[in-house]
Design a protein around this motif. Sequence first.
Motif, PDB file in Angstrom:
ATOM      1  N   THR A 170       0.828  -1.218   0.000  1.00 55.87           N
ATOM      2  CA  THR A 170       0.000   0.000   0.000  1.00 55.87           C
ATOM      3  C   THR A 170       0.859   1.264   0.000  1.00 55.87           C
ATOM      4  O   THR A 170       0.380   2.339  -0.343  1.00 55.87           O
ATOM      5  N   HIS A 171       2.131   1.155   0.443  1.00 55.83           N
ATOM      6  CA  HIS A 171       2.998   2.326   0.575  1.00 55.83           C
ATOM      7  C   HIS A 171       4.408   1.972   0.085  1.00 55.83           C
ATOM      8  O   HIS A 171       4.832   0.828   0.243  1.00 55.83           O
ATOM      9  N   VAL A 172       5.119   2.964  -0.441  1.00 57.21           N
ATOM     10  CA  VAL A 172       6.484   2.729  -0.940  1.00 57.21           C
ATOM     11  C   VAL A 172       7.451   3.678  -0.213  1.00 57.21           C
ATOM     12  O   VAL A 172       7.261   4.896  -0.242  1.00 57.21           O
ATOM     13  N   ALA A 173       8.452   3.099   0.450  1.00 55.79           N
ATOM     14  CA  ALA A 173       9.460   3.918   1.142  1.00 55.79           C
ATOM     15  C   ALA A 173      10.830   3.602   0.562  1.00 55.79           C
ATOM     16  O   ALA A 173      11.265   2.447   0.568  1.00 55.79           O
ATOM     17  N   ALA A 174      11.509   4.627   0.027  1.00 61.71           N
ATOM     18  CA  ALA A 174      12.799   4.393  -0.626  1.00 61.71           C
ATOM     19  C   ALA A 174      13.902   5.118   0.134  1.00 61.71           C
ATOM     20  O   ALA A 174      13.683   6.200   0.681  1.00 61.71           O
TER      21      ALA A 174
ATOM     22  N   CYS B 213      15.780   5.542  -4.141  1.00 59.04           N
ATOM     23  CA  CYS B 213      14.887   6.578  -4.685  1.00 59.04           C
ATOM     24  C   CYS B 213      15.029   6.707  -6.200  1.00 59.04           C
ATOM     25  O   CYS B 213      14.209   7.363  -6.846  1.00 59.04           O
ATOM     26  N   LEU B 214      16.075   6.091  -6.776  1.00 63.45           N
ATOM     27  CA  LEU B 214      16.260   6.147  -8.230  1.00 63.45           C
ATOM     28  C   LEU B 214      15.374   5.132  -8.940  1.00 63.45           C
ATOM     29  O   LEU B 214      15.215   5.186 -10.155  1.00 63.45           O
ATOM     30  N   ILE B 215      14.828   4.187  -8.162  1.00 62.54           N
ATOM     31  CA  ILE B 215      13.995   3.140  -8.782  1.00 62.54           C
ATOM     32  C   ILE B 215      12.623   3.059  -8.118  1.00 62.54           C
ATOM     33  O   ILE B 215      11.940   2.043  -8.208  1.00 62.54           O
ATOM     34  N   ASP B 216      12.215   4.140  -7.430  1.00 65.06           N
ATOM     35  CA  ASP B 216      10.937   4.075  -6.715  1.00 65.06           C
ATOM     36  C   ASP B 216       9.768   4.627  -7.520  1.00 65.06           C
ATOM     37  O   ASP B 216       8.668   4.768  -6.993  1.00 65.06           O
ATOM     38  N   ASN B 217      10.012   4.930  -8.814  1.00 68.20           N
ATOM     39  CA  ASN B 217       8.906   5.437  -9.638  1.00 68.20           C
ATOM     40  C   ASN B 217       8.085   4.267 -10.176  1.00 68.20           C
ATOM     41  O   ASN B 217       7.991   4.025 -11.370  1.00 68.20           O
TER      42      ASN B 217
ATOM     43  N   SER C   2      17.273  11.137  -0.508  1.00 71.53           N
ATOM     44  CA  SER C   2      17.407  10.728  -1.913  1.00 71.53           C
ATOM     45  C   SER C   2      18.704  11.299  -2.482  1.00 71.53           C
ATOM     46  O   SER C   2      19.211  12.310  -1.996  1.00 71.53           O
ATOM     47  N   VAL C   3      19.227  10.630  -3.486  1.00 73.55           N
ATOM     48  CA  VAL C   3      20.554  10.997  -4.001  1.00 73.55           C
ATOM     49  C   VAL C   3      20.580  10.779  -5.514  1.00 73.55           C
ATOM     50  O   VAL C   3      19.852   9.922  -6.032  1.00 73.55           O
TER      51      VAL C   3
ATOM     52  N   GLY D  52      22.192   9.406  -8.924  1.00 74.87           N
ATOM     53  CA  GLY D  52      23.021   8.243  -9.233  1.00 74.87           C
ATOM     54  C   GLY D  52      24.485   8.627  -9.424  1.00 74.87           C
ATOM     55  O   GLY D  52      25.400   7.908  -9.018  1.00 74.87           O
ATOM     56  N   ALA D  53      24.717   9.806 -10.035  1.00 76.23           N
ATOM     57  CA  ALA D  53      26.084  10.238 -10.325  1.00 76.23           C
ATOM     58  C   ALA D  53      26.902  10.386  -9.030  1.00 76.23           C
ATOM     59  O   ALA D  53      28.101  10.117  -9.015  1.00 76.23           O
ATOM     60  N   ASN D  54      26.236  10.796  -7.943  1.00 73.58           N
ATOM     61  CA  ASN D  54      26.958  10.954  -6.672  1.00 73.58           C
ATOM     62  C   ASN D  54      27.380   9.606  -6.083  1.00 73.58           C
ATOM     63  O   ASN D  54      28.456   9.484  -5.501  1.00 73.58           O
ATOM     64  N   ILE D  55      26.504   8.613  -6.248  1.00 72.45           N
ATOM     65  CA  ILE D  55      26.844   7.270  -5.751  1.00 72.45           C
ATOM     66  C   ILE D  55      28.056   6.742  -6.515  1.00 72.45           C
ATOM     67  O   ILE D  55      29.014   6.222  -5.944  1.00 72.45           O
ATOM     68  N   ILE D  56      27.984   6.904  -7.841  1.00 74.33           N
ATOM     69  CA  ILE D  56      29.067   6.432  -8.702  1.00 74.33           C
ATOM     70  C   ILE D  56      30.377   7.143  -8.380  1.00 74.33           C
ATOM     71  O   ILE D  56      31.443   6.535  -8.332  1.00 74.33           O
TER      72      ILE D  56
END
Lengths: 234, 93
Positions: free
Chosen positions: A99-103, A108-112, A124-125, A127-131
């Motif tokens: 019923t709910h989505v928590a990322a 947060c890059l794949i929560d859409n 949320s961050v 992707g470029a920063n993770i890389i």
Amino acid sequence: MSIDLLFGSYDHQGHREAMVATTPKDSKEHILFIPPLFAEMNKMRSTMIESMRQLADRGIASTLPDLAGCNESLQNLRQQNLNSWRMALEHIVDQHNITHVAAFRGGCLIDNIAIDKPHFRLNSVKGANIIKTMMRSKLIALKESGLDETLDGLSQIAVHDGIELAGYELSAALYNDLQNAVPMTIEGTSENKVGQQVDGISLWIRSEPEYSALMAQSLADTLSLWCKETSTQL
Amino acid sequence: MSDNSNQNDNSMENKVKSILQDILGLSQNQVDGLDYDSELFGAIPELDSMAVAGLLTEMEESLDIIIDDDDVDAELFETFGTLVSFAKAKANE
């Protein structure tokens, strides 16, 4: 009384992937936890799991899947990309009455997915920063081994052939996906940060994995309040 | 002018301390004990290459600076003072 964790699995492209869940009796809400990516997941896992237990004590169910190619998964990370992870998450939403989505962080890059359901994000961050952090770590390690390499040189390799970063084998597709990925705008998303809406410390940047009881409880408090508020709107 | 510059010095010092505390999980006592001559790399076991990578990215985000990785070598992390001076120089660019 503490509710037990259930270790189960979900289907992903014909394979079984592990997930952990709590399913308190008669729960009306069920949160899908989308974990951070790569090493950040390990650094937050125990705190996320404790939050899940505390949510269960309040009658809220939750599920934390392993992304294919990560954690206990037997799949090759090189076969995965952001879209294949999103499709797997969609599948979990459908199969487990989410019923709910928590990322969290890179999650947060794949929560859409399931955008008709309420979404919650923690720090949320891009992707470029993770890389960038992972590439830097690789560069420093190479320099320590006496190899003369530059960030540009490594990026060129990664873009065309993929690259191993901090033990994670990223395909060129996943590397390029991440370089360009930003959290998508989803209407009504609750954006949260540690130190603001959630008490605790930035566990994902710690050099050693740690556990924060304060953060686990604050996260459960914030998530349960968000669940109750958004459930009345559903 | 000099008052302002001292304030900036202190504020950058505290920001870098706070980042070191976040990344390395140092205790308040350890952080309070840091001065310009305090050795970092080699003296703090938590500061390994992965931590250095995280530290650089966090400094970029928190201090709103851009760090060119060619500027990064072991001397940068020799002491707390060298790290703060580097951050100040980048912030003034």
